[in-house]
Each structure stands twice: as structure tokens, then as C-alpha cells.
Design an enzyme around this catalytic site. Structure first.
Site: not given
Length: 292
Positions: A73, A134, A258
Site C-alpha cells: 500500500k 500503522a 473486517g
């Protein structure tokens, strides 16, 4: 599927590793079929070292775009032409759109997370969140939550390769939003417990809980959770993660994997590629049928 594919079919991809567990191909291909759109969505095992060639393939094959997931990502950004404002702020991309060879990176994870809570009639605006992780998803969740009005976010991360990113996230949130963000180390277990105890929601955006770590969780003791806290694990394979089992043992009312986030972030990406709204309720039924 075979009835839809012809010489005009437009390809959309998903680039991540590991990826064979992904529900996204089922979700998008069923949505394309439902709306009669001539697209096909395929998953590709892509690690960081293959990113350059993978992005070239998007241009060469005139793909409409691709989703991007761990571990790509952030690493994919240098290969793109443009970033939308949210992706630029997050420093992470989960969706690429190809407009005549111009590749633009977007992030839909954060909006997907917040929309999935809204779908459950839960509102965390003005409240405190404790967030572990994070990376790409964690960054998007933290930034979007701050932008949407969450009052305080305690971000926990190990002293690993994402620590610098966690520091960046806290700095951006404090400078660019009205949310107060603080950074904590996961190694301080008492601090971790204390921050969760003071929060409306605890979200784990790490890969802990999915293969090969499916038997692990960052929170082991059910006593860390109040019954009225929201516990949200961004992992969805397995459907019930170790963290979720700990929360359920504590009697927590609102415990989520999720899948809701996957659905809503996918709907955002779907619209970017096709210009049409995903048939969300139809796809929700398919996604959640194993849970019934």
C-alpha cells in the site's frame, strides 16, 4: 462468469501477498454480473519486488485499475502518476484507477471503516479510539477517523519498520485535524491496557490474527474489555479471529471482523472504476452468508 467474458472484457486486479484468501474477487465479480457490466476482477500474488512490473502491466494491458493490499500500500506510491488528497495525506494507496495511461492512487480503507460502523448504527465521532497498527490500513483508518470527528486516537505500534510511519501519522493528525493523536509502544502492556480501558472503540489494524498468525492476538486477557466497548479486527480470514474470541469471552456486545470494512471500501473502489454504485445489500448478503 464465462458467459460475460468476451473480447471487450475490461480487467481489474488485486495486488497483494498473501492474497488467495481474499473475498474481493467474489464481491466485485458478482457486482459486475448483477449490473451487467463487462469487467473481470482477478487476484495476483504480488510482493514489493514485483511492484514495478505489476504497475507496468496495468498500463500495458490497459487494465481499468487495481486494488492494492499488504505489503504494497505504501511501496506502490512511487510508481503512480497522481494521488488523490486522502491518499496523499495517508501516504498509502489501496485503489488504482487507470485513465488513458494516467494512474491515480486512492485510499478507500478509511471511508470503508467509518461507513461499516455507520451501517451498524455506531457513531464514534467525538469519542476516543485506541488503534493498533500503522501500516496502510491503520494509517487510512486513523486519518479518516480524525477527519470525520473522532476526538482522540491512541496509536500503538511495535518498534518495527512501521514505527516511523506511526510517528508521521500522529504528526499529520495533530497538525491537519482537530483530533488529538498520541503514539505508544506495544511493548508497554500496562499503557496498552489503560488506553483501551479509556476508549469507546479498540481497533486492531495489524496482520495479527490472519495466517500465519491466526492463533495470536495482541490482547490476551478478556478483562481488558468492558462489555460496552466496540472491538473491531480488520482481519476477516478467519471470520472469527483470536481477538474476537477474547472479546466475546468478555461479553462485549459489538465485536466485528473486517468484512464490513471490505464491503464498504470495495463499494468506494467500484464506483471509482465504473462510475456506478455497487449493489451493496446484494453483495452484503453474499459476504455474510457464512456467518448465518
Amino acid at each position: 462468469m464465462t458467459e460475460r467474458i468476451d473480447g471487450h472484457t475490461i480487467l481489474i486486479g488485486l495486488m497483494a501477498y498473501p492474497i488467495r484468501h481474499s473475498m474481493s474477487p467474489m464481491m466485485h465479480n458478482n457486482a459486475f454480473a448483477k449490473l451487467g457490466l463487462n469487467y473481470a476482477y482477478l487476484a495476483f500474488d504480488i510482493t514489493n519486488d514485483k511492484l514495478s512490473d505489476a504497475v507496468k502491466a496495468i498500463r500495458t494491458l490497459d487494465m481499468r485499475g487495481s486494488n492494492v493490499s499488504m505489503p504494497n500500500k505504501q511501496k506502490i506510491i512511487p510508481y503512480l502518476d497522481k494521488l488523490d488528497p486522502a491518499a496523499k495525506l495517508c501516504g498509502a494507496v489501496n485503489t488504482i484507477v487507470n485513465d488513458d495511461g494516467i494512474l491515480t492512487g486512492y485510499t478507500t480503507d478509511g471511508t470503508g471503516f467509518m461507513k461499516s460502523l455507520e451501517d451498524e448504527n455506531l457513531d464514534i465521532r467525538g469519542k476516543k479510539m485506541t488503534l493498533s497498527g500503522a501500516g496502510g490500513a491503520g494509517t487510512a483508518i486513523a486519518v479518516q477517523a480524525a477527519l470525520d470527528g473522532v476526538a482522540e486516537i491512541s496509536i500503538f505500534n511495535a518498534k518495527d519498520k512501521f514505527w516511523d510511519n506511526a510517528e508521521r501519522n500522529v504528526d499529520i493528525i495533530n497538525k491537519k485535524t482537530n483530533c488529538k493523536a498520541t503514539l505508544h509502544t506495544l511493548e508497554d502492556r500496562e499503557d496498552f491496557r489503560s488506553e483501551i480501558a479509556d476508549s469507546t472503540i479498540y481497533c486492531d489494524s495489524t496482520g495479527v490474527g490472519m495466517k500465519p498468525l491466526e492463533d495470536e492476538t495482541l490482547v490476551i486477557d478478556p478483562g481488558w474489555f468492558r462489555k460496552d466497548i466496540i472491538v473491531y479486527d480488520t482481519v476477516y480470514a478467519p471470520r472469527t479471529t483470536k481477538l474476537m474470541k477474547v472479546a466475546q469471552k468478555a461479553g462485549v456486545t459489538h465485536v466485528f471482523n473486517g468484512l464490513g470494512m471490505v464491503l464498504e471500501q470495495g463499494a468506494e473502489a467500484f464506483k471509482l472504476w465504473t462510475g456506478k454504485s455497487m449493489p451493496v445489500e446484494y453483495i452484503r448478503e453474499l459476504l455474510f452468508k457464512e456467518d448465518k
